[in-house]
Design an enzyme around this catalytic site. Structure first.
Site, PDB file in Angstrom:
ATOM      1  N   CYS A 171       6.726  -6.843   6.644  1.00 43.58           N
ATOM      2  CA  CYS A 171       7.963  -6.230   7.456  1.00 43.58           C
ATOM      3  C   CYS A 171       8.600  -7.318   8.173  1.00 43.58           C
ATOM      4  O   CYS A 171       8.002  -8.212   8.816  1.00 43.58           O
ATOM      5  CB  CYS A 171       7.473  -5.240   8.317  1.00 43.58           C
ATOM      6  SG  CYS A 171       8.997  -4.158   8.963  1.00 43.58           S
ATOM      7  N   GLU A 191       0.799  -1.132   0.039  1.00 48.46           N
ATOM      8  CA  GLU A 191       0.172   0.084  -0.092  1.00 48.46           C
ATOM      9  C   GLU A 191       0.881   1.358   0.000  1.00 48.46           C
ATOM     10  O   GLU A 191       1.895   1.312   0.516  1.00 48.46           O
ATOM     11  CB  GLU A 191      -0.807  -0.207   1.389  1.00 48.46           C
ATOM     12  CG  GLU A 191      -1.830  -1.125   1.114  1.00 48.46           C
ATOM     13  CD  GLU A 191      -2.849  -1.247   2.253  1.00 48.46           C
ATOM     14  OE1 GLU A 191      -2.342  -0.678   3.387  1.00 48.46           O
ATOM     15  OE2 GLU A 191      -3.886  -2.009   2.229  1.00 48.46           O
ATOM     16  N   CYS A 242      -0.838   6.475   9.878  1.00 52.12           N
ATOM     17  CA  CYS A 242       0.346   5.784  10.229  1.00 52.12           C
ATOM     18  C   CYS A 242      -0.054   4.651  11.219  1.00 52.12           C
ATOM     19  O   CYS A 242      -0.732   4.427  11.819  1.00 52.12           O
ATOM     20  CB  CYS A 242       0.992   6.831  11.357  1.00 52.12           C
ATOM     21  SG  CYS A 242       1.981   7.993  10.523  1.00 52.12           S
ATOM     22  N   CYS A 264       1.699  -1.609  15.285  1.00 53.26           N
ATOM     23  CA  CYS A 264       1.875  -1.512  13.902  1.00 53.26           C
ATOM     24  C   CYS A 264       1.120  -2.730  13.051  1.00 53.26           C
ATOM     25  O   CYS A 264       1.544  -3.894  13.282  1.00 53.26           O
ATOM     26  CB  CYS A 264       3.249  -1.477  13.274  1.00 53.26           C
ATOM     27  SG  CYS A 264       3.374  -1.339  11.775  1.00 53.26           S
ATOM     28  N   CYS A 318       3.577   8.637   0.970  1.00 52.82           N
ATOM     29  CA  CYS A 318       4.154   7.675   1.872  1.00 52.82           C
ATOM     30  C   CYS A 318       4.292   6.454   1.189  1.00 52.82           C
ATOM     31  O   CYS A 318       3.089   5.758   0.809  1.00 52.82           O
ATOM     32  CB  CYS A 318       3.138   7.674   3.023  1.00 52.82           C
ATOM     33  SG  CYS A 318       3.734   6.425   4.363  1.00 52.82           S
ATOM     34  N   CYS A 331       7.011  -4.338  15.490  1.00 50.97           N
ATOM     35  CA  CYS A 331       6.521  -3.287  16.197  1.00 50.97           C
ATOM     36  C   CYS A 331       5.286  -3.726  16.555  1.00 50.97           C
ATOM     37  O   CYS A 331       4.439  -4.087  15.834  1.00 50.97           O
ATOM     38  CB  CYS A 331       6.668  -1.890  15.711  1.00 50.97           C
ATOM     39  SG  CYS A 331       8.150  -1.531  14.977  1.00 50.97           S
TER      40      CYS A 331
HETATM   41  S1  SF4 Z   1       6.396   0.434  12.328  1.00 46.45           S
HETATM   42 FE1  SF4 Z   1       5.587  -1.168  10.845  1.00 46.45          FE
HETATM   43  S2  SF4 Z   1       6.564  -1.218   9.224  1.00 46.45           S
HETATM   44 FE2  SF4 Z   1       7.493  -0.044  10.451  1.00 46.45          FE
HETATM   45  S3  SF4 Z   1       9.419  -1.074  10.973  1.00 46.45           S
HETATM   46 FE3  SF4 Z   1       7.815  -1.381  12.833  1.00 46.45          FE
HETATM   47  S4  SF4 Z   1       6.678  -3.228  12.034  1.00 46.45           S
HETATM   48 FE4  SF4 Z   1       8.025  -2.494  10.132  1.00 46.45          FE
END
Ligand code: SF4
Length: 346
Positions: free
Chosen positions: A114, A94, A339, A121, A107, A118
């Site tokens: 990923c 995306e 975000c 996220c 963005c 995190c």
């Molecule tokens: S915020 Fe999300 S996309 Fe960014 S590094 Fe952490 S897990 Fe990966």
């Protein structure tokens, strides 16, 4: 068979020129085709109207252009646009267009899924499938630039690498994409309008300094206390704050560029005065700017935006210590484009 053909955009300009010479043609034909690929963003060889039909057919026989396809475009009530982008192997990422009064920002994603974890996220819940190629990053920018012109009557002005993925885990391809985006032989955008946002991979931050990159750096910090940061960003156990700080000192010594920290304040996680004071301490070694970003809860509701009193406390503690601070409202919440919300749900 189509699948066996090489993607022509994997070739450098020199390789393209050499290819034409090998075919008994002139090297400058390679320049012409390169211009079609990277300056005019041609989707097909047919578009290359100043190249003879015979040459276009020869290119068709040897190569493909693995262009992305915007599968679905969603428009938010605040003007934000989210693209679900299908790649040549059917994977989807995306990218988002964020308009404000003075700028339109793309963005973009750098990985499918990923590799980091995190906990706040949505992207972290997707398995990392692969890195994006430079052309796939470049294509996201071109698609958003077109949408910016169409829906907001102005070209794209800024780019942030804050979509899906950790850009420094796909460093070489991100750098190659930025080269195409900034080069006069590409889109010609200023590198000063590009921000690469990292969760903090110390070795790669030092490499960026050594490579003398011209774009800006932002760090998703979210806590300057190891114990708390590790609880929300588990990879912090491997790359603790002391390593991150040392890498950022190295970056600042080499570039003299102010460092931007992205920071979300969550209820009952990092909303105390001691958290704000630790942030001040962490920032002290170099001129810094802190963006306090509004959080958009993802499905499980484990992380909740802190109360406005906590945000006000952060602002006053930072300002009292001469650290520039901005409170950033999130955009595109109604289409899951804000975000931390990118998760291929559309
Ligand atoms: S915020 Fe999300 S996309 Fe960014 S590094 Fe952490 S897990 Fe990966």
């Amino acid at each position: 068979m189509e699948a066996k053909k090489k993607d022509i955009r994997a070739l450098t300009k020199k390789q393209l020129r050499d290819f034409f010479v090998k075919q008994g043609d002139k090297a400058f034909r390679g320049n012409q085709v390169y211009e079609w690929l990277w300056q005019k963003s041609a989707h097909s060889f047919e578009d290359m109207t100043n190249v003879s039909l015979e040459t276009r057919q020869m290119l068709e026989d040897n190569f493909v252009i693995n262009h992305i396809k915007v599968d679905q475009m969603q428009r938010s009530s605040d003007g934000t646009i989210k693209n679900a982008v299908r790649l040549h192997d059917d994977l989807v990422v995306e990218s988002v267009l964020i308009p404000t009064a003075t700028r339109t920002t793309a963005c973009v994603s750098s990985q499918v899924g990923c590799s980091l974890d995190c906990r706040f996220c949505a992207t972290s819940r997707l398995k990392r499938m692969r890195n994006l190629n430079p052309d796939e990053i470049y294509d996201q920018v071109v698609a958003i630039d077109n949408e910016s012109r169409l829906y907001h009557n102005r070209p794209l002005s800024n780019i942030v690498f804050m979509g899906m993925g950790e850009p420094l885990m796909n460093y070489n391809n991100v750098l190659k994409a930025i080269d195409k985006i900034t080069s006069p032989e590409g889109l010609g955008m200023s590198p000063k309008r590009i921000v690469v946002s990292t969760s903090g991979v110390p070795k790669m931050i030092k490499k960026m300094a050594d490579d003398k990159v011209k774009f800006k750096l932002a760090v998703s910090l979210h806590s300057a206390i190891d114990e708390i940061r590790t609880s929300i960003m588990p990879f912090n156990a491997t790359f603790p704050l002391s390593d991150l700080r040392e890498a950022l000192q190295y970056w600042y010594a080499a570039t003299k560029n102010r460092i931007t920290y992205e920071y979300v304040v969550w209820d009952a996680i990092n909303d105390k005065r001691k958290d704000a004071e630790a942030l001040v301490e962490f920032c002290k070694f170099a001129p810094s700017k802190v963006n306090l970003i509004e959080y958009n809860p993802i499905d499980d509701g484990e992380f909740q935006q802190a109360h406005s009193k906590a945000i006000d406390m952060y602002v006053s503690v930072l300002e009292a210590n001469n650290i520039t601070v901005t409170v950033r409202r999130s955009r595109g919440k109604d289409i899951d484009a804000a975000c931390g919300q990118l998760a291929n749900k559309s």
